[in-house]
Design an enzyme around this catalytic site. Sequence first.
Site, PDB file in Angstrom:
ATOM      1  N   GLU A  80       0.867  -1.168   0.000  1.00 18.45           N
ATOM      2  CA  GLU A  80       0.000   0.000   0.000  1.00 18.45           C
ATOM      3  C   GLU A  80       0.915   1.232   0.000  1.00 18.45           C
ATOM      4  O   GLU A  80       1.822   1.322   0.827  1.00 18.45           O
ATOM      5  CB  GLU A  80      -0.897   0.002   1.251  1.00 18.45           C
ATOM      6  CG  GLU A  80      -1.819   1.204   1.219  1.00 18.45           C
ATOM      7  CD  GLU A  80      -2.830   1.245   2.352  1.00 18.45           C
ATOM      8  OE1 GLU A  80      -2.862   0.332   3.187  1.00 18.45           O
ATOM      9  OE2 GLU A  80      -3.589   2.232   2.366  1.00 18.45           O
ATOM     10  N   ARG A 133       5.204 -12.654   9.772  1.00 16.42           N
ATOM     11  CA  ARG A 133       5.895 -11.408   9.464  1.00 16.42           C
ATOM     12  C   ARG A 133       7.215 -11.345  10.198  1.00 16.42           C
ATOM     13  O   ARG A 133       7.417 -12.011  11.210  1.00 16.42           O
ATOM     14  CB  ARG A 133       5.071 -10.152   9.748  1.00 16.42           C
ATOM     15  CG  ARG A 133       4.099 -10.191  10.830  1.00 16.42           C
ATOM     16  CD  ARG A 133       3.175  -8.969  10.951  1.00 16.42           C
ATOM     17  NE  ARG A 133       3.652  -7.687  10.546  1.00 16.42           N
ATOM     18  CZ  ARG A 133       3.060  -6.963   9.592  1.00 16.42           C
ATOM     19  NH1 ARG A 133       2.033  -7.421   8.943  1.00 16.42           N
ATOM     20  NH2 ARG A 133       3.512  -5.766   9.313  1.00 16.42           N
ATOM     21  N   LYS A 191       4.182   0.657   9.558  1.00 15.19           N
ATOM     22  CA  LYS A 191       4.248   1.955   8.881  1.00 15.19           C
ATOM     23  C   LYS A 191       3.662   3.063   9.745  1.00 15.19           C
ATOM     24  O   LYS A 191       4.149   4.185   9.729  1.00 15.19           O
ATOM     25  CB  LYS A 191       3.540   1.877   7.528  1.00 15.19           C
ATOM     26  CG  LYS A 191       4.482   1.385   6.435  1.00 15.19           C
ATOM     27  CD  LYS A 191       3.823   1.395   5.091  1.00 15.19           C
ATOM     28  CE  LYS A 191       3.032   0.143   4.881  1.00 15.19           C
ATOM     29  NZ  LYS A 191       2.465   0.014   3.549  1.00 15.19           N
TER      30      LYS A 191
HETATM   31  P1  ATP Z   1       2.691  -2.261   7.965  1.00 17.89           P
HETATM   32  O1  ATP Z   1       2.202  -3.009   9.140  1.00 17.89           O
HETATM   33  O2  ATP Z   1       4.133  -1.944   8.019  1.00 17.89           O
HETATM   34  O3  ATP Z   1       1.851  -1.075   7.632  1.00 17.89           O
HETATM   35  P2  ATP Z   1       1.365  -3.594   5.844  1.00 17.89           P
HETATM   36  O4  ATP Z   1       1.128  -5.039   5.838  1.00 17.89           O
HETATM   37  O5  ATP Z   1       0.196  -2.743   6.096  1.00 17.89           O
HETATM   38  O6  ATP Z   1       2.583  -3.297   6.789  1.00 17.89           O
HETATM   39  P3  ATP Z   1       1.622  -3.400   3.043  1.00 17.89           P
HETATM   40  O7  ATP Z   1       2.130  -2.285   2.242  1.00 17.89           O
HETATM   41  O8  ATP Z   1       0.191  -3.744   2.952  1.00 17.89           O
HETATM   42  O9  ATP Z   1       2.028  -3.088   4.530  1.00 17.89           O
HETATM   43  O10 ATP Z   1       2.498  -4.699   2.811  1.00 17.89           O
HETATM   44  C1  ATP Z   1       2.803  -5.232   1.555  1.00 17.89           C
HETATM   45  C2  ATP Z   1       3.196  -6.669   1.721  1.00 17.89           C
HETATM   46  O11 ATP Z   1       4.314  -6.786   2.603  1.00 17.89           O
HETATM   47  C3  ATP Z   1       2.070  -7.473   2.321  1.00 17.89           C
HETATM   48  O12 ATP Z   1       1.947  -8.674   1.605  1.00 17.89           O
HETATM   49  C4  ATP Z   1       2.502  -7.708   3.734  1.00 17.89           C
HETATM   50  O13 ATP Z   1       1.991  -8.909   4.220  1.00 17.89           O
HETATM   51  C5  ATP Z   1       4.023  -7.725   3.617  1.00 17.89           C
HETATM   52  N1  ATP Z   1       4.632  -7.313   4.875  1.00 17.89           N
HETATM   53  C6  ATP Z   1       4.419  -6.172   5.568  1.00 17.89           C
HETATM   54  N2  ATP Z   1       5.111  -6.156   6.707  1.00 17.89           N
HETATM   55  C7  ATP Z   1       5.808  -7.316   6.757  1.00 17.89           C
HETATM   56  C8  ATP Z   1       6.707  -7.908   7.699  1.00 17.89           C
HETATM   57  N3  ATP Z   1       7.055  -7.288   8.829  1.00 17.89           N
HETATM   58  N4  ATP Z   1       7.226  -9.121   7.401  1.00 17.89           N
HETATM   59  C9  ATP Z   1       6.902  -9.742   6.262  1.00 17.89           C
HETATM   60  N5  ATP Z   1       6.064  -9.259   5.341  1.00 17.89           N
HETATM   61  C10 ATP Z   1       5.509  -8.055   5.579  1.00 17.89           C
HETATM   62 MG    MG Z   2      -1.504  -3.815   4.432  1.00 20.61          MG
END
Ligand code: ATP
Ligand code: MG
Length: 553
Positions: free
Chosen positions: A35, A261, A271
């Site tokens: 995102e 994760r 984020k």
């Molecule tokens: P955040 O919690 O940092 O906002 P998010 O999951 O909302 O992370 P996205 O931009 O939606 O952020 O993530 C894109 C991809 O990266 C998704 O498939 C998510 O599952 C993966 N991802 C995000 N954070 C991690 C992590 N700490 N370890 C592994 N994969 C991750």
């Molecule tokens: Mg997300």
Amino acid sequence: MAETENRPTNFIRQIIDRDLESGLHSSVHTRFPPEPNGFLHIGHAKSICLNFGIAEDYKGTCNLRFDDTNPEKESIDYVNAIKEDVSWLGYHWEGEVRYSSDYFDKLHGYAVELIEKGLAFVDFSSQEQIREMRGTLKAPGQHSPYRDTDAATNLAEFDKMTKGEYPEGHCCLRAKIDMASPFMCMRDPVIYRIKFANHHQTGEKWCVYPMYDFTHCISDAIEGISHSLCTLEFQDNRRLYDWVIDNISIETQPRQYEFSRLNLEYTVLSKRKLIQLVTEGFVDGWDDPRMPTIAGLRRRGYTPASIREFCSRIGVTKMDNLIEMSMLEACIRDELNEDAPRAMAVLDPIKVVIENYANTEGEILKAANHPNKPELGERELAFDGEIYIERDDFREEANKKYKRLVLGKEVRLRNAYVIKAERVEKDAEGNIQTIYCTYDADTLGKDPADGRKVKGVIHWVSAVRNNPAEIRLYDRLFKEANPGAMELAEAYNSESLVKLNGVVECSLVGKAIGEAVQFERTGYFCLDKESQQDKLVFNRTVALRDTWAKIGD
Ligand code: ATP
Ligand code: MG
């Protein structure tokens, strides 16, 4: 799979092997779906390496798709930063960059299809009421009073929503699934909401936006994704993912698989928290070298290969984990130990005057760029009668364990001569200002002729010919191993950045931003983007291996 034979396997690769063997899929197509609401962090790198790495190894393809259904929180700057980071890590996405918003028309069409089938309804309950009617993990939810509205009415109402005839929050579109499901996400989830927001891709075209759970599975299906890999918090949502795909007329059948994760000690990987660090001024932007972002790690001196190596070492499982920072540091240290040229820098200088050095012009000495790699060549070192050494490398008195310069004793200057400390000059407060030494002219590249043993070796820089440099030493951003649960201000390490005014040897002028170097005995560094012609700035990427300390201590 011949091409994956030498790779460490994991449960996802085993699933893919099985699907290829059984003929369920003839090729592998993955996607990385960030995102654009912040910069990518090291957790995202895990997902990137997994998705793009699998595509590479199985000769498949991987899409980069922006999951952009939340226009208020997203921006084109984040889109650009994310593209740069994925490319920098060394990966290539299939075709053009995709956006979920590319599919807004189709998504809207599938929502209409669900309404026509009696599987979605427009709900005029307030958000509060919807929450109350959802029930709890122990108690089933209640049906909305709008649940049985007929399809024709729902179609007309959804049309009004889409045309902007209702204000934000006035109503929403919900899927009609099961209010008694043990999976909360199946209790008539909201799939469309009203938002009068300008979108970075679609501008003012829409005032209704689809929710993540509705968007993601359909985007995967449209793109022909075979294996949709996401993190464990979406495990329950897989029911909804499958329900949507099963109930719309779309051909492909992507499958979602979840892995755990990455959590890293002494930092945060959310984020929301990273944005807070930036906006509240705890750090100097998204690329502050203390940040766990890809941009921060890059500026700190991490290489794409070191981050990919880290992701390979941590592996992919379904187990909760908190990885030690030393795991990440070891990856860059191992690489730089092999590749980084050596140089000398004095971080906290004290002046040494070599009284019997008669050559007023000084001289030029030679030093190897790398102790084990003659092919990396040599550099020139200016040596003069006045030099700087580390303040910490001199003591007036010390026991035998201290193998540096002591009053009345000898030490070797790295790549140069043996010197002996004769006397010191102090200021009014008793601080040492200058150390007066003599040198043994017959010790360049050889031991003293009379068999005297000189054990210690210290680094130095000419006090006449050198470059001033600001040296930035970084420590963990947080004092707590698991700061996620605390207030940021409480966990923040106010000593995470120390700036020193040092001097470096002249050979370092002309290095490129980000280029790595080992300052002997003090660590691996790289030139920072804030460097000026007359004042270089170096970031310490990582300290040296502990075993290096034996030379000094
Ligand atoms: P955040 O919690 O940092 O906002 P998010 O999951 O909302 O992370 P996205 O931009 O939606 O952020 O993530 C894109 C991809 O990266 C998704 O498939 C998510 O599952 C993966 N991802 C995000 N954070 C991690 C992590 N700490 N370890 C592994 N994969 C991750
Ligand atoms: Mg997300």
